[in-house]
Write an enzyme that holds these catalytic residues in place. Structure first.
Site, PDB file in Angstrom:
ATOM      1  N   GLY A 124      -0.391 -15.554  -5.080  1.00 22.03           N
ATOM      2  CA  GLY A 124      -1.301 -14.408  -5.047  1.00 22.03           C
ATOM      3  C   GLY A 124      -2.458 -14.605  -6.025  1.00 22.03           C
ATOM      4  N   ASP A 125      -3.457 -13.736  -5.900  1.00 18.28           N
ATOM      5  CA  ASP A 125      -4.624 -13.738  -6.797  1.00 18.28           C
ATOM      6  C   ASP A 125      -5.427 -15.034  -6.723  1.00 18.28           C
ATOM      7  OD1 ASP A 125      -3.746 -11.231  -7.619  1.00 18.28           O
ATOM      8  OD2 ASP A 125      -2.491 -12.094  -9.200  1.00 18.28           O
ATOM      9  N   GLY A 171      -8.063 -15.371  -4.904  1.00 19.87           N
ATOM     10  CA  GLY A 171      -9.463 -15.075  -4.606  1.00 19.87           C
ATOM     11  C   GLY A 171      -9.645 -14.753  -3.123  1.00 19.87           C
ATOM     12  N   LYS A 172      -8.584 -14.270  -2.495  1.00 18.21           N
ATOM     13  CA  LYS A 172      -8.658 -13.936  -1.061  1.00 18.21           C
ATOM     14  C   LYS A 172      -9.739 -12.889  -0.803  1.00 18.21           C
ATOM     15  CE  LYS A 172      -4.307 -12.739  -1.239  1.00 18.21           C
ATOM     16  NZ  LYS A 172      -3.913 -13.211  -2.564  1.00 18.21           N
ATOM     17  N   LYS A 183     -12.470 -12.242  -2.407  1.00 14.76           N
ATOM     18  CA  LYS A 183     -13.819 -12.823  -2.479  1.00 14.76           C
ATOM     19  C   LYS A 183     -14.134 -13.608  -1.206  1.00 14.76           C
ATOM     20  CE  LYS A 183     -16.917 -16.033  -3.416  1.00 14.76           C
ATOM     21  NZ  LYS A 183     -17.594 -16.984  -4.264  1.00 14.76           N
ATOM     22  N   GLY A 234      -4.253  -6.575  -5.285  1.00 16.72           N
ATOM     23  CA  GLY A 234      -5.446  -6.252  -6.064  1.00 16.72           C
ATOM     24  C   GLY A 234      -6.484  -7.297  -5.733  1.00 16.72           C
ATOM     25  N   HIS A 235      -7.482  -6.918  -4.951  1.00 19.10           N
ATOM     26  CA  HIS A 235      -8.502  -7.873  -4.519  1.00 19.10           C
ATOM     27  C   HIS A 235      -9.831  -7.487  -5.150  1.00 19.10           C
ATOM     28  CE1 HIS A 235      -5.932  -8.584  -0.637  1.00 19.10           C
ATOM     29  NE2 HIS A 235      -5.328  -8.957  -1.743  1.00 19.10           N
ATOM     30  N   GLN A 254      -0.964 -10.819  -1.069  1.00 17.74           N
ATOM     31  CA  GLN A 254       0.125 -11.648  -1.611  1.00 17.74           C
ATOM     32  C   GLN A 254      -0.072 -13.111  -1.175  1.00 17.74           C
ATOM     33  OE1 GLN A 254       1.219  -8.380  -0.030  1.00 17.74           O
ATOM     34  NE2 GLN A 254       0.579  -7.740  -2.036  1.00 17.74           N
ATOM     35  N   THR A 308      -1.818  -4.297 -12.139  1.00 18.27           N
ATOM     36  CA  THR A 308      -1.016  -3.778 -13.260  1.00 18.27           C
ATOM     37  C   THR A 308      -1.605  -4.133 -14.621  1.00 18.27           C
ATOM     38  OG1 THR A 308       0.322  -5.781 -13.169  1.00 18.27           O
ATOM     39  CG2 THR A 308       1.147  -3.875 -11.952  1.00 18.27           C
ATOM     40  N   GLY A 309      -2.648  -4.964 -14.646  1.00 17.09           N
ATOM     41  CA  GLY A 309      -3.270  -5.348 -15.916  1.00 17.09           C
ATOM     42  C   GLY A 309      -2.451  -6.372 -16.692  1.00 17.09           C
ATOM     43  N   ARG A 310      -1.310  -6.827 -16.104  1.00 20.16           N
ATOM     44  CA  ARG A 310      -0.463  -7.792 -16.819  1.00 20.16           C
ATOM     45  C   ARG A 310      -1.185  -9.133 -16.948  1.00 20.16           C
ATOM     46  NH1 ARG A 310       4.938  -7.563 -13.150  1.00 20.16           N
ATOM     47  NH2 ARG A 310       3.360  -7.277 -11.538  1.00 20.16           N
TER      48      ARG A 310
HETATM   49  P1  GDP Z   1      -6.887 -11.981  -4.569  1.00 20.79           P
HETATM   50  O1  GDP Z   1      -5.773 -11.067  -4.903  1.00 20.79           O
HETATM   51  O2  GDP Z   1      -6.432 -13.243  -3.906  1.00 20.79           O
HETATM   52  O3  GDP Z   1      -7.992 -11.319  -3.799  1.00 20.79           O
HETATM   53  O4  GDP Z   1      -7.514 -12.434  -5.966  1.00 20.79           O
HETATM   54  P2  GDP Z   1      -7.878 -11.467  -7.194  1.00 20.79           P
HETATM   55  O5  GDP Z   1      -9.086 -10.693  -6.839  1.00 20.79           O
HETATM   56  O6  GDP Z   1      -6.673 -10.743  -7.651  1.00 20.79           O
HETATM   57  O7  GDP Z   1      -8.174 -12.543  -8.313  1.00 20.79           O
HETATM   58  C1  GDP Z   1      -9.180 -13.511  -8.174  1.00 20.79           C
HETATM   59  C2  GDP Z   1     -10.231 -13.285  -9.282  1.00 20.79           C
HETATM   60  O8  GDP Z   1     -11.039 -14.428  -9.364  1.00 20.79           O
HETATM   61  C3  GDP Z   1     -11.168 -12.129  -9.010  1.00 20.79           C
HETATM   62  O9  GDP Z   1     -11.495 -11.528 -10.219  1.00 20.79           O
HETATM   63  C4  GDP Z   1     -12.389 -12.796  -8.383  1.00 20.79           C
HETATM   64  O10 GDP Z   1     -13.595 -12.090  -8.643  1.00 20.79           O
HETATM   65  C5  GDP Z   1     -12.398 -14.107  -9.090  1.00 20.79           C
HETATM   66  N1  GDP Z   1     -12.913 -15.243  -8.310  1.00 20.79           N
HETATM   67  C6  GDP Z   1     -12.750 -15.503  -6.987  1.00 20.79           C
HETATM   68  N2  GDP Z   1     -13.304 -16.694  -6.671  1.00 20.79           N
HETATM   69  C7  GDP Z   1     -13.813 -17.196  -7.816  1.00 20.79           C
HETATM   70  C8  GDP Z   1     -14.484 -18.425  -8.149  1.00 20.79           C
HETATM   71  O11 GDP Z   1     -14.687 -19.301  -7.328  1.00 20.79           O
HETATM   72  N3  GDP Z   1     -14.853 -18.586  -9.452  1.00 20.79           N
HETATM   73  C9  GDP Z   1     -14.611 -17.646 -10.417  1.00 20.79           C
HETATM   74  N4  GDP Z   1     -15.017 -17.904 -11.650  1.00 20.79           N
HETATM   75  N5  GDP Z   1     -13.974 -16.487 -10.121  1.00 20.79           N
HETATM   76  C10 GDP Z   1     -13.572 -16.286  -8.858  1.00 20.79           C
HETATM   77  P1  IMO Z   2      -2.645 -10.076  -4.213  1.00 24.83           P
HETATM   78  O1  IMO Z   2      -2.901  -9.598  -2.810  1.00 24.83           O
HETATM   79  C1  IMO Z   2       0.094 -11.372  -7.324  1.00 24.83           C
HETATM   80  C2  IMO Z   2       4.233  -9.923  -7.044  1.00 24.83           C
HETATM   81  C3  IMO Z   2       4.659  -8.986  -8.167  1.00 24.83           C
HETATM   82  C4  IMO Z   2       6.136  -9.338  -8.251  1.00 24.83           C
HETATM   83  C5  IMO Z   2       6.508  -9.567  -6.787  1.00 24.83           C
HETATM   84  C6  IMO Z   2       7.161  -8.361  -6.110  1.00 24.83           C
HETATM   85  O2  IMO Z   2      -3.530  -9.453  -5.220  1.00 24.83           O
HETATM   86  O3  IMO Z   2      -2.620 -11.564  -4.270  1.00 24.83           O
HETATM   87  P2  IMO Z   2       6.213  -6.017  -5.264  1.00 24.83           P
HETATM   88  O4  IMO Z   2       5.548  -4.908  -5.989  1.00 24.83           O
HETATM   89  O5  IMO Z   2       5.423  -6.588  -4.140  1.00 24.83           O
HETATM   90  O6  IMO Z   2       7.616  -5.672  -4.828  1.00 24.83           O
HETATM   91  O7  IMO Z   2       6.389  -7.190  -6.368  1.00 24.83           O
HETATM   92  O8  IMO Z   2       5.306  -9.897  -6.119  1.00 24.83           O
HETATM   93  N1  IMO Z   2       3.003  -9.523  -6.320  1.00 24.83           N
HETATM   94  C7  IMO Z   2       1.807 -10.079  -6.515  1.00 24.83           C
HETATM   95  N2  IMO Z   2       1.399 -11.016  -7.401  1.00 24.83           N
HETATM   96  N3  IMO Z   2      -0.774 -10.873  -6.425  1.00 24.83           N
HETATM   97  C8  IMO Z   2      -0.374  -9.957  -5.519  1.00 24.83           C
HETATM   98  O9  IMO Z   2      -1.187  -9.505  -4.534  1.00 24.83           O
HETATM   99  C9  IMO Z   2       0.955  -9.490  -5.560  1.00 24.83           C
HETATM  100  N4  IMO Z   2       1.663  -8.580  -4.852  1.00 24.83           N
HETATM  101  C10 IMO Z   2       2.918  -8.621  -5.312  1.00 24.83           C
HETATM  102  O10 IMO Z   2       3.971  -9.266  -9.356  1.00 24.83           O
HETATM  103  O11 IMO Z   2       6.298 -10.563  -8.924  1.00 24.83           O
HETATM  104 MG    MG Z   3      -4.972 -10.064  -6.532  1.00 27.60          MG
END
Ligand code: GDP
Ligand code: IMO
Ligand code: MG
Length: 423
Positions: free
Chosen positions: A12-13, A15-16, A18, A40-41, A223, A300-302
């Site tokens: 997860g996280d 950059g989906k 973006k 959290g996107h 995720q 969650t800010g973690r």
């Molecule tokens: P998601 O859950 O997959 O949508 O990803 P998140 O938004 O939780 O986390 C990705 C973070 O990286 C966000 O704060 C984006 O703004 C940032 N981000 C995405 N692509 C890039 C990149 O290519 N470079 C940098 N520096 N930040 C990026």
């Molecule tokens: P995005 O879409 C990162 C993780 C939680 C925990 C596990 C189970 O932003 O990539 P849940 O609340 O789903 O039962 O938690 O999954 N988790 C994520 N980690 N990015 C996410 O979403 C997540 N969604 C759930 O931290 O470990």
């Molecule tokens: Mg995220």
């Protein structure tokens, strides 16, 4: 007639959000197919930042119809708050809809999420505490309440009464907590239902029609691979299927309509919550990645756990989801490193392992086998083509491509919508 899928290839996280936002301008529909407000996107548009939890990241493009598919679990309160937040910033949200088949997150799901975690003690998952697991459990237990039920107060009352009887028994007899009030939940959900009415649709029929009319559809994943209920690091996973196969089930779009399957891969790894993470860094390098990459959870800010790129994980995602293209993100964060390690395999009990074992104990024992790549100093954030990138950044990209045997056709070099290179 085509639909593309965007999914996460790691934990997860990646950059989906973006990537979806960058590509969203060219699609007629953006559909979320799974998860809920555990996601959290973050999307940056100019100087403005938007953090979306439940609404698809395509929502900022008003020409794309946005749908929460049947596989999504919807907390109606969160949905209405997100809609309100966008409207207060001047965005129109008339293009946002939800499937009548999607399940509702109820107040008891959120309470039970926290209580189960406490009961698990040291074995807790580290969930986002949004009621996701308990809501999906009810869906599969066949006692869930669906979006459509909000349209029929008598049906809603009956279902709520039946399910609340079970939940209140659990709350009072097992957890020694107070019972929840039927009237309070009923009143607040029926009120929210009134506000949601105009957005509740038969989404699979709408999407079938759209495909016939040759509209472009983007299925937006939340995720990621390693959080998948079947093929992730079970039990340290979420309760849905964030794979390409899950995208078809959760949107109601048949496999034959899928064109590209785009896997989003961060140039290094992060994980939030508990569970195995073979390349995790517990030293200064980990802190450096966290600070430079702003790796703090959007939900969650973690602080996110940080480590080097794990090819075993990305290859697993490519295989399970049949990924056709990789979108590499955050490679700009790696500038200034002398050398960049890549994990190409694991050592488990003295053996070289190149796949994700099914046993959590084996994954916990996995030590990364690292290959070193030369680093670069230059800032990548303004690069507009692959050729403009420093040679060693090009080598890093080509090495990943070779190791996972999949095209890296999109390279993101910064947070902004326009900061990306296509190949
Ligand atoms: P998601 O859950 O997959 O949508 O990803 P998140 O938004 O939780 O986390 C990705 C973070 O990286 C966000 O704060 C984006 O703004 C940032 N981000 C995405 N692509 C890039 C990149 O290519 N470079 C940098 N520096 N930040 C990026
Ligand atoms: P995005 O879409 C990162 C993780 C939680 C925990 C596990 C189970 O932003 O990539 P849940 O609340 O789903 O039962 O938690 O999954 N988790 C994520 N980690 N990015 C996410 O979403 C997540 N969604 C759930 O931290 O470990
Ligand atoms: Mg995220």
């Amino acid at each position: 007639m085509s639909a593309n899928i965007i999914i996460g290839t790691q934990w997860g996280d990646e950059g989906k959000g973006k990537v979806v936002d960058s590509l969203g301008a060219k699609t007629d529909y953006v559909v979320r197919f799974g998860g809920g407000n555990n996601a959290g996107h973050t999307v940056h548009v100019g100087s403005e930042k938007f953090v979306l939890h439940l609404l698809p990241s395509g929502v900022l493009h008003s020409q794309s119809k946005c749908i929460l598919g049947s596989g999504v679990v919807i907390d109606p309160k969160v949905f209405l708050e997100e809609i309100e937040a966008l409207e207060s910033r001047g965005f129109n949200t008339d293009h946002v809809f939800m499937s009548n088949r999607a399940h509702l997150i109820m107040p008891y799901h959120i309470i039970l999420d926290g209580l189960w975690e406490t009961l698990k003690g040291d074995n807790k998952i580290g969930t986002t505490n949004r009621g996701i697991g308990p809501c999906y459990s009810d869906k599969f237990e066949r006692i869930g309440i669906r979006v459509e039920d909000l349209l029929y107060p008598e049906v809603f009352a009956r279902r709520l009464k039946d399910t609340l009887n079970i939940k209140n028994a659990l709350l009072t007899k097992i957890f020694n907590k107070e019972a929840l009030s039927f009237e309070e939940i009923y009143d607040s959900y029926i009120k929210m239902g009134e506000k949601l009415k105009k957005r509740i649709i038969n989404s699979e029929l709408e999407l079938e029609k759209a495909l016939k009319e040759d509209k472009k559809i983007l299925l937006e994943g939340a995720q990621a691979m390693m959080l998948d209920i079947d093929y992730g690091h079970y039990p340290y996973v979420t309760s849905s299927s964030p794979t390409a196969n899950g995208a078809c089930v959760g949107s109601g779009i048949a496999l034959k309509h899928i064109d590209k399957i785009i896997g989003v891969c961060k140039a290094y790894s992060t994980r939030v919550g508990e569970g195995p993470f073979p390349t995790e860094l517990h030293d200064k390098s980990g802190e450096w990645l966290r600070e430079k990459g702003s790796e703090f959870g959007a939900t969650t800010g973690r602080p996110r756990r940080c480590g080097w790129l794990d090819i075993v994980v990305v290859k697993h995602a490519v295989s399970i989801s049949g990924i056709t293209d990789i979108a590499l993100t955050k490679i700009d964060i790696l500038s200034e490193l002398k050398e960049i390690p890549i994990c190409v395999a694991y050592e488990i009990d003295g053996e070289r392992v190149e796949y994700i074992p099914s046993s959590i104990e084996a994954n916990q024992k996995a030590k990364p086998i690292l290959e070193m790549m030369p680093g670069w100093d230059e800032d990548l954030s303004q690069c507009k083509s692959f050729k403009e990138m420093p040679l060693n950044a090009q080598k890093y990209i080509l090495k990943i491509e070779e190791l996972i045997n999949c095209n890296l056709s999109y390279i993101s070099t910064g947070v902004d919508r326009d900061q990306y290179i296509t190949r």
